[in-house]
Design an enzyme around this catalytic site. Structure first.
Site, PDB file in Angstrom:
ATOM      1  N   HIS A 128       0.810  -1.217   0.000  1.00 29.19           N
ATOM      2  CA  HIS A 128       0.000   0.000   0.000  1.00 29.19           C
ATOM      3  C   HIS A 128       0.846   1.271   0.000  1.00 29.19           C
ATOM      4  O   HIS A 128       0.357   2.349  -0.328  1.00 29.19           O
ATOM      5  CB  HIS A 128      -1.002  -0.004   1.170  1.00 29.19           C
ATOM      6  CG  HIS A 128      -0.414   0.300   2.512  1.00 29.19           C
ATOM      7  ND1 HIS A 128      -0.126  -0.667   3.435  1.00 29.19           N
ATOM      8  CD2 HIS A 128      -0.070   1.469   3.097  1.00 29.19           C
ATOM      9  CE1 HIS A 128       0.357  -0.120   4.529  1.00 29.19           C
ATOM     10  NE2 HIS A 128       0.415   1.189   4.351  1.00 29.19           N
TER      11      HIS A 128
ATOM     12  N   ASP B 179       0.105  -7.559   1.401  1.00 29.74           N
ATOM     13  CA  ASP B 179       0.607  -6.194   1.580  1.00 29.74           C
ATOM     14  C   ASP B 179       2.126  -6.139   1.679  1.00 29.74           C
ATOM     15  O   ASP B 179       2.680  -5.374   2.472  1.00 29.74           O
ATOM     16  CB  ASP B 179      -0.019  -5.529   2.815  1.00 29.74           C
ATOM     17  CG  ASP B 179       0.042  -4.007   2.740  1.00 29.74           C
ATOM     18  OD1 ASP B 179       0.335  -3.479   1.646  1.00 29.74           O
ATOM     19  OD2 ASP B 179      -0.177  -3.350   3.763  1.00 29.74           O
TER      20      ASP B 179
ATOM     21  N   SER C   9       4.525   2.582   8.064  1.00 31.25           N
ATOM     22  CA  SER C   9       4.219   1.438   7.212  1.00 31.25           C
ATOM     23  C   SER C   9       5.442   1.039   6.389  1.00 31.25           C
ATOM     24  O   SER C   9       6.050   1.871   5.727  1.00 31.25           O
ATOM     25  CB  SER C   9       3.066   1.772   6.260  1.00 31.25           C
ATOM     26  OG  SER C   9       1.859   1.915   6.965  1.00 31.25           O
TER      27      SER C   9
END
Length: 453
Positions: A109, A139, A213
């Site tokens: 992402h 992911d 992230s």
């Protein structure tokens, strides 16, 4: 004070951390009452250079169908849809896992839809990164930079983690620059969060925020135990509940991406659910940990290995599993053709079953790994209403595939006069093939041929 310092020092030493570097006395931390204070600084100094900042830019394309009555006012050549392009920028983190080849792992992402990916190292150097491949379901994405003098982080075995182990998160929250937070492993095997399709998260209370992230979650030895991915934030801020993808999953996925340019997901071929209290009692089990098999798919890897409905899978390769979701995530991370030893309970007896995983069908893959002329499209096996082939599920504007005349929704029925009934068959047919392609395509309930080069 002496007692508390001694307790913390003993705890950190028991975790295998080398608290102080073997340098001169002047380099040692401050002391209290003659006792040196424990510090994570020596470990952080070794690991921090392997954690990078990832900045991306690109263009979001949105399409809105124009109703037929409105198209009338624009003449017979009016477009069927309105296309809008909106530029975007984003920030995240990444971890160098191979210094020699320049491989960096991050979240899908973080780089999804990016046209340009820039990696900034802790020493201030910046490099444009190449996307090697990514997997939306888990992911995970793999980047590569051409640079020397890189620092890599060693991967730990996340299957050996225990709740209560110390954990340190390193990343780039809010674009502030490299930041370190610490905590413990709060839980293992977290799923059902609807964050990703495949969930088997490590939960930690080490503070994770926007921009973290793709960053590193490491143990006190400086080894990677997970890739930070998401937080539970009802109020929009950190509340001490963060989630990371286990390093064992990361290792399996990145190895496949490096070898094939994509994830060739393994499939077991069972349907089931969690082993709840009621089911455990019916089968005379004390434990409620495991995956209950309600159905075995005919001709699947599970069927060939002898698995049966009613079996309870309790371990994968000697490691206990807690839920069906954890089983699904572990199996899907392994590549097609992987050999797996499953521990099962059948009729009250525990035994082992060896399974060779089959290859997943119907996965969305980038068409560029199948043939360069199809770059910009995503493909998936199609089998509906008696029609078998390979569907174009996504298509980038102005991509090579779009310029060749392909459209989203096209179904490839054949290539070079040979029938194609699945993505696997298409890959096999075009393996090492570099010439022009004559595609037999079904579009709007009509068949046509399209030549692409």
């Amino acid at each position: 004070m002496k007692k508390s310092v001694a307790v913390l020092t003993a705890a950190l030493l028991s975790a295998g951390l080398s608290l102080f570097p073997a340098t001169s006395q002047a380099a040692l931390p401050l002391a209290v009452d003659g006792q040196q204070l424990p510090s994570l600084a020596p470990m952080i100094e070794q690991v921090a250079p392997a954690v990078v900042s990832v900045s991306v830019s690109g263009t979001h394309v949105s399409r809105q169908e124009i109703p037929e009555p409105f198209r009338y006012f624009f003449g017979p050549n009016a477009p069927r849809e309105r296309v809008q392009e909106r530029p975007f920028r984003g920030l995240g983190s990444g971890v160098i896992i191979d210094a020699e080849d320049g491989y960096i792992v991050t979240n899908h992402h973080v780089i999804d839809g990016a046209d340009k990916i820039l990696v900034s190292l802790a020493d201030g150097r910046e490099f444009e990164a190449k996307l090697i491949g990514s997997d939306q379901s888990s992911d995970v994405a793999l980047l590569q930079v051409e640079a020397g003098d890189l620092t890599e982080v060693k991967l730990a075995k996340s299957d050996e983690l225990r709740v209560g182990d110390f954990a340190v998160a390193i990343g780039n929250p809010f674009g502030l620059g490299q930041t370190v937070t610490s905590g413990i492993v709060s839980a293992l095997g977290r799923s059902g969060l609807n964050i990703e399709s495949l969930e088997n998260f490590i939960q930690t209370d080490a503070a994770i925020n926007s921009g973290n992230s793709g960053g590193a979650l490491v143990n006190l030895n400086g080894e990677l135990i997970g890739i930070n991915t998401a937080i539970l934030a009802p109020s929009g801020g950190n509340v001490g509940i963060g989630f990371a993808i286990p390093s064992d999953m990361v290792k399996g996925l990145t190895e496949q991406i490096i070898e094939y340019g994509e994830v060739r997901r393994g499939v077991l071929g069972v349907l089931g659910r969690e082993l709840d209290n009621e089911t455990a009692k019916l089968f005379g089990l004390e434990s409620q940990h495991g995956a209950f098999v309600s159905q075995v798919v005919p001709d699947s890897a599970a069927a060939k290995a002898g698995l049966k409905a009613g079996d309870i899978i309790v371990s994968v390769n000697g490691r206990k599993i807690r839920t069906f979701a954890e089983l699904r995530a572990k199996v899907a991370t392994m590549g097609a053709g992987s050999k797996v030893k499953l521990g099962i309970i059948r009729d009250g007896d525990q035994e082992n079953v060896n399974v060779t995983l089959s290859e997943a069908e119907g996965e969305n893959v980038k068409a560029s790994v199948v043939h360069p002329a199809l770059e910009g499209a995503k493909l998936s096996t199609y089998n509906q209403d008696g029609i078998q082939g390979v569907a174009i599920t996504e298509l980038e504007e102005r991509s090579p595939a779009a310029r060749q005349g392909l459209r989203k929704g096209d179904i490839i029925l054949g290539v070079n006069r040979e029938r194609v009934q699945s993505l696997k068959a298409l890959r096999k047919l075009l393996e090492d093939y570099e010439g022009a392609l004559a595609l037999n395509i079904r579009r709007d309930n009509a068949n046509m041929y399209l030549i692409v080069r």
